[in-house]
Enzyme design. Sequence first.
Site, mmCIF file in Angstrom:
data_model
loop_
_atom_site.group_PDB
_atom_site.id
_atom_site.type_symbol
_atom_site.label_atom_id
_atom_site.label_comp_id
_atom_site.label_asym_id
_atom_site.label_seq_id
_atom_site.Cartn_x
_atom_site.Cartn_y
_atom_site.Cartn_z
ATOM 1 N N LYS A 108 -12.254 -1.422 7.378
ATOM 2 C CA LYS A 108 -11.367 -2.474 8.270
ATOM 3 C C LYS A 108 -11.950 -2.238 9.657
ATOM 4 C CE LYS A 108 -7.809 -2.290 4.859
ATOM 5 N NZ LYS A 108 -7.877 -3.429 4.242
ATOM 6 N N TRP A 158 0.729 -1.036 -0.072
ATOM 7 C CA TRP A 158 -0.085 0.003 0.094
ATOM 8 C C TRP A 158 0.896 1.278 -0.058
ATOM 9 C CZ3 TRP A 158 -4.510 -0.748 -1.831
ATOM 10 C CH2 TRP A 158 -5.195 -1.932 -1.657
ATOM 11 N N ASP A 177 -1.257 6.804 6.324
ATOM 12 C CA ASP A 177 -2.213 5.818 5.694
ATOM 13 C C ASP A 177 -2.579 4.827 6.941
ATOM 14 O OD1 ASP A 177 -4.001 3.858 4.601
ATOM 15 O OD2 ASP A 177 -2.819 3.439 3.115
#
Length: 360
Positions: free
Chosen positions: A196, A101, A172
């Site tokens: 999530k 990511w 992030d």
Amino acid sequence: MNRLANFCAGPATMPTEVLQKAQAELLDWRGKGTSVMEISHRSADYIEIATKAEQDLRTLMGISDDYAVLFLQGGASLQFSAIPFNLLNGGTADYLNTGTWSQKAYKEAKRYETLGLGSINLVAQGGGKDVPTPDTWELTDGASYFHYCPNETIHGVQIFDTPKVNAPIVADMSSCILSEPINVSDFGLIYAGAQKNIGPAGLTLVIVRKDLMERASAWCPSILNYKNQADSDSMLNTPSTFAWYLSGLVFEWLLANGGVEGIAKTNRAKAELLYQVIDNSSFYDNAVNPRHRSIMNVPFTLADSELDKVFLEKSKNAGLLNLKGHRVVGGMRASIYNAVTYEQVQALADFMKEFEKTHA
């Protein structure tokens, strides 16, 4: 009701109590004779939902008035573009790559060099099993910002200490937000997809220091401009109203269950339980440096990969869902976000021990 143990990396499981409350209110929200999905986002009723959700999040994370809290769309991936548009401002941004990511964020930001927005510098390159030590980072003096991903869901690599850099820190936190206490004032900007640890897919949180909202490039699309969104209370266009509402219910659930401090103790206990099974076995393996093992995403491999299919079939039959690892690393992965209970992780640990006895 047949709620099984869901270890999906995202969209992830949500608290049963939250889903039950949403179910009870689905057709008739607060006696209004309509669903919350069917009311105007500009109505007084919905503004009350939005305002309370923001306030509860500020309480949970200790977010001061120096920060704007935005409830946006497009997933964390859209923020890969929005961040350089808003913060680069002709300078150089530092990116630390520790997994899939952070690599995606770096590659997307790199594209904006061609627009003359500034330069993107790769500070260090991780290998998915460890984090490059800070003394190896090639930092930029006076960087516009420093970007990193504290928790890499695919590789299960986590950075627990906030980097010590002389630049606004952009993080992030899609897979670790609200999992343990952090000092928000250490960061210039925090962003996170909701699917999530917060709510359903379709909502993205951005927590941005207000002074940084004055940097946006003239190239920045209006809807990606943080100041525009803050001035419009995240309603520059129609927001993801149902996801926002559900996220607010999750915030209420967290507050009622000890807040971030309370859930952090449970999260660490869950992770410790799984890592103990792995470390006490020659049948399972986790390749991540123990100093950087994620407490949210626990990947592991079996000694014989030919048993992977059997493991997945038998675990599913045992009510343990979505344990297949990401295609990049293979094997298994247990994502144990806030809504996954200790009892469910215990059931997985017991299954792993029994499977090893049968197949080792």
